[in-house]
Write a protein that holds these residues in place. Sequence first.
Motif, PDB file in Angstrom:
ATOM      1  N   THR A 233      -2.202   2.256 -17.409  1.00  0.00           N
ATOM      2  CA  THR A 233      -1.142   1.713 -17.685  1.00  0.00           C
ATOM      3  C   THR A 233      -1.712   0.336 -18.082  1.00  0.00           C
ATOM      4  OG1 THR A 233      -0.802   1.156 -14.974  1.00  0.00           O
ATOM      5  CG2 THR A 233      -0.216  -0.303 -15.879  1.00  0.00           C
ATOM      6  N   LEU A 234      -2.619  -0.283 -18.576  1.00  0.00           N
ATOM      7  CA  LEU A 234      -3.246  -0.875 -19.695  1.00  0.00           C
ATOM      8  C   LEU A 234      -2.811  -0.515 -21.051  1.00  0.00           C
ATOM      9  CD1 LEU A 234      -5.020  -2.975 -20.503  1.00  0.00           C
ATOM     10  CD2 LEU A 234      -6.663  -1.469 -21.052  1.00  0.00           C
ATOM     11  N   ARG A 235      -3.314   0.801 -21.130  1.00  0.00           N
ATOM     12  CA  ARG A 235      -2.906   2.292 -21.956  1.00  0.00           C
ATOM     13  C   ARG A 235      -1.553   1.756 -22.986  1.00  0.00           C
ATOM     14  NH1 ARG A 235      -7.493   4.615 -20.920  1.00  0.00           N
ATOM     15  NH2 ARG A 235      -6.678   6.035 -19.374  1.00  0.00           N
ATOM     16  N   MET A 236      -0.652   2.042 -22.099  1.00  0.00           N
ATOM     17  CA  MET A 236       0.786   2.239 -21.400  1.00  0.00           C
ATOM     18  C   MET A 236       2.100   0.859 -22.060  1.00  0.00           C
ATOM     19  SD  MET A 236       2.149   5.521 -21.738  1.00  0.00           S
ATOM     20  CE  MET A 236       0.411   5.585 -22.887  1.00  0.00           C
ATOM     21  N   PHE A 237       0.864  -0.307 -21.380  1.00  0.00           N
ATOM     22  CA  PHE A 237       1.412  -1.526 -21.912  1.00  0.00           C
ATOM     23  C   PHE A 237       1.055  -1.893 -23.641  1.00  0.00           C
ATOM     24  CE2 PHE A 237       1.339  -3.359 -17.312  1.00  0.00           C
ATOM     25  CZ  PHE A 237       2.455  -3.430 -17.252  1.00  0.00           C
ATOM     26  N   TYR A 238      -0.053  -1.365 -23.861  1.00  0.00           N
ATOM     27  CA  TYR A 238      -0.451  -1.293 -25.042  1.00  0.00           C
ATOM     28  C   TYR A 238       0.514  -0.439 -26.271  1.00  0.00           C
ATOM     29  CZ  TYR A 238      -2.368  -0.970 -30.226  1.00  0.00           C
ATOM     30  OH  TYR A 238      -2.651  -0.889 -31.464  1.00  0.00           O
ATOM     31  N   GLU A 239       1.304   0.340 -25.419  1.00  0.00           N
ATOM     32  CA  GLU A 239       2.368   1.216 -26.389  1.00  0.00           C
ATOM     33  C   GLU A 239       3.651   0.472 -26.754  1.00  0.00           C
ATOM     34  OE1 GLU A 239       1.877   4.186 -28.064  1.00  0.00           O
ATOM     35  OE2 GLU A 239      -0.372   3.391 -27.785  1.00  0.00           O
ATOM     36  N   LEU A 240       3.914  -0.423 -25.352  1.00  0.00           N
ATOM     37  CA  LEU A 240       4.802  -0.877 -24.968  1.00  0.00           C
ATOM     38  C   LEU A 240       4.829  -2.737 -26.162  1.00  0.00           C
ATOM     39  CD1 LEU A 240       5.249  -1.206 -21.486  1.00  0.00           C
ATOM     40  CD2 LEU A 240       7.074  -0.008 -23.491  1.00  0.00           C
ATOM     41  N   GLY A 241       3.896  -2.760 -26.428  1.00  0.00           N
ATOM     42  CA  GLY A 241       3.724  -3.692 -27.608  1.00  0.00           C
ATOM     43  C   GLY A 241       2.888  -5.081 -27.151  1.00  0.00           C
ATOM     44  N   ALA A 242       2.214  -5.001 -26.337  1.00  0.00           N
ATOM     45  CA  ALA A 242       1.343  -5.797 -25.842  1.00  0.00           C
ATOM     46  C   ALA A 242      -0.299  -5.695 -26.492  1.00  0.00           C
ATOM     47  CB  ALA A 242       0.337  -6.022 -23.928  1.00  0.00           C
ATOM     48  N   ARG A 243      -0.478  -7.542 -26.982  1.00  0.00           N
ATOM     49  CA  ARG A 243      -1.550  -7.355 -28.423  1.00  0.00           C
ATOM     50  C   ARG A 243      -2.684  -8.075 -27.681  1.00  0.00           C
ATOM     51  NH1 ARG A 243      -0.470  -3.505 -29.074  1.00  0.00           N
ATOM     52  NH2 ARG A 243       0.915  -1.971 -30.900  1.00  0.00           N
ATOM     53  N   TYR A 244      -2.735  -8.762 -26.739  1.00  0.00           N
ATOM     54  CA  TYR A 244      -4.142  -9.663 -25.697  1.00  0.00           C
ATOM     55  C   TYR A 244      -3.406  -9.146 -24.553  1.00  0.00           C
ATOM     56  CZ  TYR A 244      -1.784 -14.243 -25.017  1.00  0.00           C
ATOM     57  OH  TYR A 244      -0.889 -15.438 -24.362  1.00  0.00           O
ATOM     58  N   MET A 245      -4.989  -9.208 -23.565  1.00  0.00           N
ATOM     59  CA  MET A 245      -4.096  -9.314 -21.924  1.00  0.00           C
ATOM     60  C   MET A 245      -5.478 -10.285 -22.088  1.00  0.00           C
ATOM     61  SD  MET A 245      -4.570  -6.959 -18.897  1.00  0.00           S
ATOM     62  CE  MET A 245      -6.440  -6.268 -18.724  1.00  0.00           C
ATOM     63  N   THR A 246      -5.046 -11.546 -21.232  1.00  0.00           N
ATOM     64  CA  THR A 246      -5.996 -12.728 -20.458  1.00  0.00           C
ATOM     65  C   THR A 246      -6.218 -11.700 -18.583  1.00  0.00           C
ATOM     66  OG1 THR A 246      -4.466 -14.099 -20.361  1.00  0.00           O
ATOM     67  CG2 THR A 246      -5.642 -15.086 -19.537  1.00  0.00           C
ATOM     68  N   ILE A 247      -8.310 -12.185 -18.783  1.00  0.00           N
ATOM     69  CA  ILE A 247      -8.536 -10.882 -17.818  1.00  0.00           C
ATOM     70  C   ILE A 247      -8.320 -11.207 -17.197  1.00  0.00           C
ATOM     71  CG2 ILE A 247     -10.345 -10.571 -16.882  1.00  0.00           C
ATOM     72  CD1 ILE A 247     -10.014  -9.411 -20.550  1.00  0.00           C
ATOM     73  N   THR A 248      -7.408 -12.712 -16.207  1.00  0.00           N
ATOM     74  CA  THR A 248      -7.475 -12.244 -15.174  1.00  0.00           C
ATOM     75  C   THR A 248      -5.764 -14.364 -14.981  1.00  0.00           C
ATOM     76  OG1 THR A 248      -8.649 -14.343 -14.793  1.00  0.00           O
ATOM     77  CG2 THR A 248      -9.636 -12.567 -14.109  1.00  0.00           C
ATOM     78  N   HIS A 249      -5.768 -14.043 -14.137  1.00  0.00           N
ATOM     79  CA  HIS A 249      -4.450 -15.596 -14.428  1.00  0.00           C
ATOM     80  C   HIS A 249      -5.873 -16.290 -13.173  1.00  0.00           C
ATOM     81  CE1 HIS A 249      -1.658 -18.484 -13.523  1.00  0.00           C
ATOM     82  NE2 HIS A 249      -1.740 -17.943 -14.508  1.00  0.00           N
ATOM     83  N   SER A 250      -4.824 -16.772 -12.973  1.00  0.00           N
ATOM     84  CA  SER A 250      -5.085 -17.344 -10.969  1.00  0.00           C
ATOM     85  C   SER A 250      -6.431 -16.439 -10.128  1.00  0.00           C
ATOM     86  CB  SER A 250      -4.261 -18.690 -10.762  1.00  0.00           C
ATOM     87  OG  SER A 250      -3.321 -17.716 -10.199  1.00  0.00           O
ATOM     88  N   ARG A 251      -6.530 -15.220 -10.288  1.00  0.00           N
ATOM     89  CA  ARG A 251      -6.834 -15.286  -8.723  1.00  0.00           C
ATOM     90  C   ARG A 251      -7.558 -14.065  -9.040  1.00  0.00           C
ATOM     91  NH1 ARG A 251      -5.652  -9.897  -6.154  1.00  0.00           N
ATOM     92  NH2 ARG A 251      -3.689  -9.993  -8.378  1.00  0.00           N
ATOM     93  N   THR A 252      -9.093 -14.279  -8.685  1.00  0.00           N
ATOM     94  CA  THR A 252      -9.715 -13.060  -8.525  1.00  0.00           C
ATOM     95  C   THR A 252     -10.054 -11.889  -8.564  1.00  0.00           C
ATOM     96  OG1 THR A 252     -11.996 -14.365  -8.232  1.00  0.00           O
ATOM     97  CG2 THR A 252     -12.393 -12.592  -7.809  1.00  0.00           C
ATOM     98  N   LEU A 253     -10.233 -10.643  -9.444  1.00  0.00           N
ATOM     99  CA  LEU A 253      -9.684  -9.918  -8.814  1.00  0.00           C
ATOM    100  C   LEU A 253     -10.841  -8.824  -8.970  1.00  0.00           C
ATOM    101  CD1 LEU A 253      -7.314  -9.395 -12.741  1.00  0.00           C
ATOM    102  CD2 LEU A 253      -6.272  -9.534 -10.600  1.00  0.00           C
ATOM    103  N   ASP A 254      -9.978  -7.474  -8.553  1.00  0.00           N
ATOM    104  CA  ASP A 254     -11.605  -6.570  -7.489  1.00  0.00           C
ATOM    105  C   ASP A 254     -12.153  -6.410  -8.936  1.00  0.00           C
ATOM    106  OD1 ASP A 254     -10.320  -5.766  -5.265  1.00  0.00           O
ATOM    107  OD2 ASP A 254      -8.725  -4.190  -5.977  1.00  0.00           O
ATOM    108  N   TRP A 255     -12.282  -6.768 -10.423  1.00  0.00           N
ATOM    109  CA  TRP A 255     -12.850  -6.739 -11.490  1.00  0.00           C
ATOM    110  C   TRP A 255     -13.449  -7.605 -11.924  1.00  0.00           C
ATOM    111  CZ3 TRP A 255     -10.555  -7.086 -16.301  1.00  0.00           C
ATOM    112  CH2 TRP A 255      -9.177  -7.028 -16.107  1.00  0.00           C
ATOM    113  N   ALA A 256     -12.956  -8.714 -11.722  1.00  0.00           N
ATOM    114  CA  ALA A 256     -13.211  -9.621 -12.372  1.00  0.00           C
ATOM    115  C   ALA A 256     -13.285 -11.510 -11.418  1.00  0.00           C
ATOM    116  CB  ALA A 256     -12.336 -10.034 -13.634  1.00  0.00           C
TER     117      ALA A 256
END
Length: 420
Positions: A163-186
């Motif tokens: 999914t990360l790769r597909m968002f890159y293909e759609l034009g996303a050029r940065y990703m904030t690692i988390t927002h306000s909620r702890t994730l399963d990985w960060a």
Amino acid sequence: MRITLLVLFSTLLVGCGSLSAQTDNDDYRQQAIEILESVPLFDGHNDAPWQYRNRVGYKFSELDFYDTTQFERPMHTDIPRLRDGRVGAQWWSVYVPAGIPEPTAVKQTMEQIDFVHRMTERYPDVFEMALTADDVERIFEDGKIASLIGMEGGHSINNSLATLRMFYELGARYMTITHSRTLDWADAAGDEPRHGGLTEFGEEVIREMNRLGMMVDLSHVTPETMKDALRVTEAPVMFSHSNARAVSGHPRNVPDDVIMMLPEKDGLVMVTFVESFTSEELRQYYAERNGYRAKMESLWGGQPDRISEAMEAWEAENEAPKSTLEQVADHIDYIRDLVGVDYIGIGGDYDGVSSLPLGLEDVSTYPDLFAELLKRGYSEEDLEKIAGLNMLRVLRGAEEVSERLREERGPSEVLITDFE
């Protein structure tokens, strides 16, 4: 007569002094405008797509981006004010709430991305999509606003590198690692940490972002997550909208020891205008207000009217302090003194907050901030870097790392379930 003449002379001196100060301010502002017309002012974070979602369901037919002031609470952003503010390149945030189910977040993030693409298509004389640093420079030279996409929160990838790769293909050029909620990985700032930073899968997310050429944005994460990401990344990182924690102790701001790691990884703190991130006095006020509310809820649980009355009385007796443009400049001063101007940018967070510092009320006010920096002794070269050259360097650095890594390895096949 002599006393009268002295009073008149003193009055004239005061008047001349005020006129001279205003002339100086006008000169600084004009100089700032000239700087911002020579290099792209590159803002790190604007939430206009989210405002369009909430206000009109993304319908340009119901809200023309040439005038977004028609509401009781006007937006901070529209095309005339972007032009007045001399914005040359904008990271448009494609934010969705961190609390929604992650599969839903994927869908809603795609809708946000669709909005940015449609915006550039609807106003082609104003905006153009940018995917690279070269695109930004070309679009700016053409007199348009380069538009880039930044995803605000790793919940939008639903624990999936595909999914990360597909968002890159759609034009996303940065990703904030988390927002306000702890994730399963960060771990996220403001939420309960569970991992002590990044998990092994989280480290793989950083590596895959490096390979793709997607900027790693460390706003919203804990210091431990910041340090883990800085340890793992081979590419420059950014803080799209954060301030210096030593100036305002908000957990969303960047500690000194992390700021001092940025030169090694060629990173960037894009100083933000969020009031409680800017003003320590306001942060303390909010803490006192929240503490008083907790006390009232404990005393009068189940009596919401009584709690509301008590809070209204407290707020009437305790006026909230207001953050200022000068306090934003203080954060820039602090980071400059700590590591230098090469690691500073601007990330206003317009339309992502309900109130803003005095002097920075909407996107038209960027020249006023740069005028203040000129007044404080910053050189034109310093301001060219802060405005956009630093961000262009960092973005180009991420592209160079991506080009090398794509030659060394293919897409990651790692799944989060590999670590369970």
